[in-house]
Design a protein around this motif. Structure first.
Motif, PDB file in Angstrom:
ATOM      1  N   GLU A   4     -22.198  78.511  16.466  1.00 20.08           N
ATOM      2  CA  GLU A   4     -21.914  78.587  17.895  1.00 20.08           C
ATOM      3  C   GLU A   4     -22.170  80.005  18.382  1.00 20.08           C
ATOM      4  O   GLU A   4     -21.735  80.965  17.755  1.00 20.08           O
ATOM      5  N   ILE A   5     -22.858  80.130  19.496  1.00 20.13           N
ATOM      6  CA  ILE A   5     -23.094  81.428  20.109  1.00 20.13           C
ATOM      7  C   ILE A   5     -22.206  81.473  21.353  1.00 20.13           C
ATOM      8  O   ILE A   5     -22.331  80.627  22.232  1.00 20.13           O
ATOM      9  N   LYS A  13     -19.089  79.149  25.599  1.00 15.41           N
ATOM     10  CA  LYS A  13     -20.075  78.700  24.623  1.00 15.41           C
ATOM     11  C   LYS A  13     -21.437  78.679  25.298  1.00 15.41           C
ATOM     12  O   LYS A  13     -21.629  78.026  26.313  1.00 15.41           O
ATOM     13  N   LEU A  14     -22.393  79.409  24.720  1.00 16.52           N
ATOM     14  CA  LEU A  14     -23.716  79.528  25.310  1.00 16.52           C
ATOM     15  C   LEU A  14     -24.740  78.656  24.616  1.00 16.52           C
ATOM     16  O   LEU A  14     -25.661  78.160  25.254  1.00 16.52           O
ATOM     17  N   ALA A  15     -24.603  78.482  23.303  1.00 14.75           N
ATOM     18  CA  ALA A  15     -25.605  77.717  22.564  1.00 14.75           C
ATOM     19  C   ALA A  15     -25.080  77.395  21.176  1.00 14.75           C
ATOM     20  O   ALA A  15     -24.079  77.943  20.722  1.00 14.75           O
ATOM     21  N   THR A  16     -25.792  76.497  20.523  1.00 14.01           N
ATOM     22  CA  THR A  16     -25.604  76.211  19.116  1.00 14.01           C
ATOM     23  C   THR A  16     -26.975  76.360  18.475  1.00 14.01           C
ATOM     24  O   THR A  16     -27.925  75.714  18.904  1.00 14.01           O
ATOM     25  N   GLN A  36     -27.493  88.863  19.705  1.00 15.83           N
ATOM     26  CA  GLN A  36     -26.905  88.592  18.410  1.00 15.83           C
ATOM     27  C   GLN A  36     -27.984  88.487  17.353  1.00 15.83           C
ATOM     28  O   GLN A  36     -29.019  87.878  17.568  1.00 15.83           O
ATOM     29  N   ARG A  37     -27.722  89.107  16.212  1.00 19.21           N
ATOM     30  CA  ARG A  37     -28.623  89.022  15.068  1.00 19.21           C
ATOM     31  C   ARG A  37     -28.004  88.080  14.039  1.00 19.21           C
ATOM     32  O   ARG A  37     -26.791  87.967  13.951  1.00 19.21           O
TER      33      ARG A  37
END
Length: 50
Positions: A4-5, A13-16, A36-37
């Motif tokens: 989860e991003i 929650k922005l993305a998976t 994010q890395r």
């Protein structure tokens, strides 16, 4: 493995995502630019030859 991003400012929650090295997403709620890395860098999967 899916990850989860979430926004680092408002926790929305922005993305998976599964396979990424670097991702950049702008939060639609608070407009914060999230970068994010991947925590582990796996080498690309090799295709079987033959």
């Amino acid at each position: 493995m899916l990850t989860e991003i979430r926004c680092k400012q408002c926790s929305r929650k922005l993305a998976t995502a599964s396979d990424y090295q670097f991702i950049e997403i702008k939060c639609p709620r608070c407009k914060h630019l999230n970068q994010q890395r991947a925590t582990s860098s796996k080498p690309p999967k090799e295709m079987p030859r033959g």
